[in-house]
Scaffold this motif. Structure first.
Motif, mmCIF file in Angstrom:
data_model
loop_
_atom_site.group_PDB
_atom_site.id
_atom_site.type_symbol
_atom_site.label_atom_id
_atom_site.label_comp_id
_atom_site.label_asym_id
_atom_site.label_seq_id
_atom_site.Cartn_x
_atom_site.Cartn_y
_atom_site.Cartn_z
ATOM 1 N N HIS A 18 0.844 -1.195 0.000
ATOM 2 C CA HIS A 18 0.000 0.000 0.000
ATOM 3 C C HIS A 18 0.886 1.254 0.000
ATOM 4 O O HIS A 18 2.101 1.179 0.123
ATOM 5 N N GLY A 19 0.249 2.400 -0.138
ATOM 6 C CA GLY A 19 0.905 3.689 0.044
ATOM 7 C C GLY A 19 2.093 3.943 -0.858
ATOM 8 O O GLY A 19 2.105 3.588 -2.033
ATOM 9 N N LEU A 20 3.108 4.574 -0.284
ATOM 10 C CA LEU A 20 4.285 4.958 -1.062
ATOM 11 C C LEU A 20 5.062 3.747 -1.562
ATOM 12 O O LEU A 20 5.658 3.786 -2.636
ATOM 13 N N GLY A 21 5.053 2.663 -0.800
ATOM 14 C CA GLY A 21 5.724 1.443 -1.240
ATOM 15 C C GLY A 21 5.113 0.917 -2.524
ATOM 16 O O GLY A 21 5.822 0.510 -3.455
ATOM 17 N N MET A 22 3.806 0.951 -2.592
ATOM 18 C CA MET A 22 3.111 0.501 -3.799
ATOM 19 C C MET A 22 3.402 1.434 -4.970
ATOM 20 O O MET A 22 3.599 0.982 -6.106
ATOM 21 N N THR A 41 0.163 -8.451 6.495
ATOM 22 C CA THR A 41 -1.284 -8.634 6.598
ATOM 23 C C THR A 41 -1.800 -9.355 5.354
ATOM 24 O O THR A 41 -1.761 -8.798 4.253
ATOM 25 N N PRO A 42 -2.293 -10.591 5.506
ATOM 26 C CA PRO A 42 -2.740 -11.369 4.346
ATOM 27 C C PRO A 42 -3.780 -10.673 3.482
ATOM 28 O O PRO A 42 -3.704 -10.724 2.251
ATOM 29 N N SER A 43 -4.756 -10.010 4.091
ATOM 30 C CA SER A 43 -5.809 -9.354 3.308
ATOM 31 C C SER A 43 -5.240 -8.222 2.456
ATOM 32 O O SER A 43 -5.588 -8.073 1.271
ATOM 33 N N LYS A 44 -4.344 -7.426 3.026
ATOM 34 C CA LYS A 44 -3.706 -6.347 2.265
ATOM 35 C C LYS A 44 -2.827 -6.904 1.150
ATOM 36 O O LYS A 44 -2.755 -6.338 0.053
ATOM 37 N N MET A 45 -2.156 -8.010 1.454
ATOM 38 C CA MET A 45 -1.300 -8.627 0.447
ATOM 39 C C MET A 45 -2.114 -9.080 -0.759
ATOM 40 O O MET A 45 -1.737 -8.818 -1.909
ATOM 41 N N TYR A 57 1.564 -6.569 -14.277
ATOM 42 C CA TYR A 57 2.911 -6.698 -13.744
ATOM 43 C C TYR A 57 3.171 -8.125 -13.268
ATOM 44 O O TYR A 57 2.283 -8.798 -12.747
ATOM 45 N N LYS A 58 4.411 -8.564 -13.419
ATOM 46 C CA LYS A 58 4.817 -9.854 -12.872
ATOM 47 C C LYS A 58 5.135 -9.655 -11.399
ATOM 48 O O LYS A 58 6.000 -8.838 -11.050
ATOM 49 N N VAL A 59 4.450 -10.366 -10.521
ATOM 50 C CA VAL A 59 4.567 -10.089 -9.087
ATOM 51 C C VAL A 59 4.345 -11.343 -8.266
ATOM 52 O O VAL A 59 3.605 -12.242 -8.658
ATOM 53 N N SER A 60 5.008 -11.416 -7.126
ATOM 54 C CA SER A 60 4.758 -12.450 -6.124
ATOM 55 C C SER A 60 4.767 -11.790 -4.755
ATOM 56 O O SER A 60 5.336 -10.706 -4.579
ATOM 57 N N GLY A 61 4.116 -12.422 -3.785
ATOM 58 C CA GLY A 61 4.019 -11.835 -2.453
ATOM 59 C C GLY A 61 4.466 -12.798 -1.373
ATOM 60 O O GLY A 61 4.284 -14.009 -1.499
ATOM 61 N N HIS A 62 5.036 -12.244 -0.298
ATOM 62 C CA HIS A 62 5.524 -13.068 0.808
ATOM 63 C C HIS A 62 5.182 -12.384 2.134
ATOM 64 O O HIS A 62 5.527 -11.224 2.346
#
Length: 260
Positions: A18-22, A41-45, A57-62
């Motif tokens: 979220h925010g500036l990181g995003m 936070t799983p829901s935000k992820m 975009y090519k993306v993965s989350g951890h």
């Protein structure tokens, strides 16, 4: 434009849900980078991953806590098995607004742990791989509070001031391995967190607009260009620097009250 092309590069953004990181992550992805997003936070992820994927975009989350050295090490190892981390953006952070005289030591330590120690843990883990490859970019998200004090944010200012000096020291130690460690210091930005104080007539909104030579709050996308620059070949001889993206606030003592 090849100097700024990030095609084939993999970037890990902590707190990138979220925010500036995003906003920075989107800028990097737009330049061709593959995104690896960290959050807690799983829901935000899930919302963030859906957002990135809708844009193609090519993306993965951890999901892991950057202050947990063991967990962070396990995830960095897992990510590296899927492909090397070329760029690390230490963006994750928290702030607690409380007068220093009343702030519990536990709260002070928590801010330092997330905003400073977490960045050290992630930098150390990722740099071990970068040193072997003799290439890498690390970007620490500092703050104007890396330079200035402000009422009720003593822990945050202490952490961000420390992060500025950590940036310079890591650059000093790792430059010989072709690793560039720099920082970005955002000014005041229009985000969901600042929305309640950005309404017309709010004293703080008026203060920021009058204090900023550009005469406005920053837009999150204003950070994208600096993030791309510090992640790209264009910054290969830039090391240990903090670039403040603040509309000129740190360049001036402010506008006189009687100035037209």
């Amino acid at each position: 434009m090849s100097l700024f092309d990030l095609t084939g590069k993999r970037v890990l953004v902590t707190g990138g849900t979220h925010g500036l990181g995003m906003a920075m992550a989107e800028g990097l992805a737009g330049a061709g980078a593959e995104l690896i997003i960290n959050g807690t936070t799983p829901s935000k992820m899930q919302q963030a991953l859906d957002h990135y994927k809708r844009k193609g975009y090519k993306v993965s989350g951890h999901i892991f806590d950057i202050t947990n050295e063991k967990a962070a090490a396990q995830y960095v190892e897992k990510i590296e098995k899927e492909g090397q981390i070329d760029i690390l953006i230490n963006n994750a952070g928290i702030i607690k607004r409380e007068q220093a005289i009343d702030m519990p030591v536990e709260s002070f330590r928590q801010v330092i742990d997330v905003d400073l120690v977490g960045a050290f843990i992630m930098s150390q883990l990722v740099a071990r791989k970068m040193i072997k490859r003799k290439a890498g970019k690390i970007i620490n998200i500092c703050s104007m509070m890396s330079e200035l004090g402000r009422n009720s944010v003593s822990a945050y200012a202490a952490a961000k001031g420390g992060l500025k000096m950590l940036t310079r020291n890591l650059a000093t130690e790792w430059a010989k391995y072709n690793i560039q460690v720099n920082g970005i210091g955002p000014g005041y930005f229009a985000t969901s967190q600042t929305e309640p104080i950005r309404i017309d007539g709010h004293p703080f909104n008026e203060f920021i607009i009058n204090r900023t030579p550009a005469g406005r709050w920053g837009n999150p996308e204003d950070l994208a260009g600096t993030a791309v620059f510090l992640s790209s070949k264009a910054s290969d001889f830039v090391n240990g620097q903090i670039i403040y993206v603040d509309g000129g606030i740190l360049a001036t003592i402010g506008k006189p009250s009687n100035e037209v």
